[in-house]
Design an enzyme around this catalytic site. Structure first.
Site, PDB file in Angstrom:
ATOM      1  NE  ARG A  52       5.681 -18.679   7.918  1.00  0.00           N
ATOM      2  CZ  ARG A  52       6.944 -19.154   8.746  1.00  0.00           C
ATOM      3  NH1 ARG A  52       6.886 -19.099   9.742  1.00  0.00           N
ATOM      4  NH2 ARG A  52       8.357 -19.016   8.930  1.00  0.00           N
ATOM      5  NE  ARG A 105     -11.415  -0.571  -4.549  1.00  0.00           N
ATOM      6  CZ  ARG A 105     -12.492   0.442  -3.421  1.00  0.00           C
ATOM      7  NH1 ARG A 105     -13.504  -0.255  -4.567  1.00  0.00           N
ATOM      8  NH2 ARG A 105     -12.805   1.675  -2.949  1.00  0.00           N
ATOM      9  CE  LYS A 152       8.582 -14.197   8.747  1.00  0.00           C
ATOM     10  NZ  LYS A 152       8.774 -14.134  10.343  1.00  0.00           N
ATOM     11  CD  GLU A 185       5.000 -15.070  18.041  1.00  0.00           C
ATOM     12  OE1 GLU A 185       5.360 -15.499  17.076  1.00  0.00           O
ATOM     13  OE2 GLU A 185       4.054 -13.883  17.453  1.00  0.00           O
TER      14      GLU A 185
END
Ligand code: PXG
Length: 291
Positions: A52, A105, A152, A185
């Site tokens: 993940r 960058r 995440k 959630e």
């Protein structure tokens, strides 16, 4: 005793574990992290967490300067250095040091890599025995066409805004709805309901694909319920027989009240309790040995 923290290839005492104010993780929340747990000298679902982490990094076009195998080695070594058998592990990878200006960058030296391993983590204190009180936040979960909640990332303000709403009314957690008004959630956990022996959780397109979530789905047959992923509304939450949250830190936490409505009989649900037991059995019997 000070912790020993992994920072860019070295182990340093926690008081010296510092990153630059020009790190884009600080300046812009440009980075990703994981929350992993060890039980009895074994790291639970380590490969899933590493996968993940690398998928989150890929999604933000960030290169992690280690192979997955090497990263797993760093995590185990951090645990060993700190004598962790039961604990909480926090890998963090940021875009690195740049200058002011969001362009990735600018971070020419590459990613900043940190791994912290500590003894414990407590999110909801003693709320487990009585069950958690949850409120629906007014802020919606960021939609996947803006910033996928499946990443995440170090950008947790959406979740923190929800958490502040829970704090203001003395609730243990907040529920976040998706842009369409379906349950997405909780602020740091996935959310499940059980109705007529069917356990339901929303698709992970509007939430983090939680590793405790996938574990709960795997354990469903063991506790005698059918598991389905599907969208559901607050009405279905209020009408549920049982509800619970899942997360690495929270593990499986029974929910007994949502928006002032009592869930079931107002006590942690029977199936939820079986699931907590099955989860405990699994985490203590499996996992990658720290060595
Ligand atoms: N949703 C969100 C938004 C999360 O942050 C989960 C679901 C559950 O996923 P896992 O894979 O852990 O089952 C999380 C995880 C903390 C903390 O410091 C938060 C999480 C994990 C560990 C610590 O509050 N969130």
């Amino acid at each position: 005793m000070e912790l020993s923290v992994y920072l860019n290839g070295k182990f340093v005492p926690q008081s010296e574990a510092k990153v630059s104010v020009f790190d884009h993780g600080l300046l812009y929340g440009d980075g990703v992290f994981e929350g992993i747990r060890a039980y009895g000298g074994r790291i639970f679902k380590l490969e899933r967490h590493i996968d993940r982490l690398y998928t989150s990094a890929k999604a933000i076009d960030l290169t992690i300067p280690h192979t997955k195998e090497a990263f797993a080695g760093i995590i185990k070594e951090t645990c060993r250095k700190n004598g962790i058998r039961d604990g909480y592990i926090r890998p963090i990878v940021t875009r690195g040091v740049g200058d002011l200006g969001i362009d990735p960058r600018k971070c020419k030296d590459g990613a900043t890599v940190v791994v912290i391993a500590q003894r414990g983590i407590s999110l909801y204190g003693d709320a487990y025995e009585r069950g958690l009180k949850v409120v629906t936040a007014s802020v919606r979960r960021i939609p996947p066409d803006s910033l996928s909640p499946s990443i995440k990332s170090l950008n947790y303000l959406n979740n923190i805004l929800g958490r502040i709403e829970a704090n203001r009314v003395g609730a243990d957690e907040a529920l976040l709805l998706d842009a369409q008004g379906f349950v997405a959630e909780a602020t740091a956990d996935n959310f499940f309901i059980i109705k007529d022996n069917v356990m339901m959780t929303p698709y992970s397109s509007t939430s983090l694909p939680g590793i405790t979530r996938e574990t709960a789905l795997e354990l469903a047959p063991k506790v005698g319920v059918t598991a389905v992923e599907r969208p559901f509304t607050l009405y279905e939450v209020w009408a549920a027989d049982e509800a619970f949250i899942t997360g690495t830190a929270a593990e499986i936490g029974p929910v007994v009240e949502v928006d002032g409505r009592t869930i079931g009989d107002g006590r942690p649900g029977k199936i939820t309790k079986k699931l907590i037991k099955a989860f405990r059995d699994l985490v203590t019997a499996t996992g990658t040995p720290i060595g």
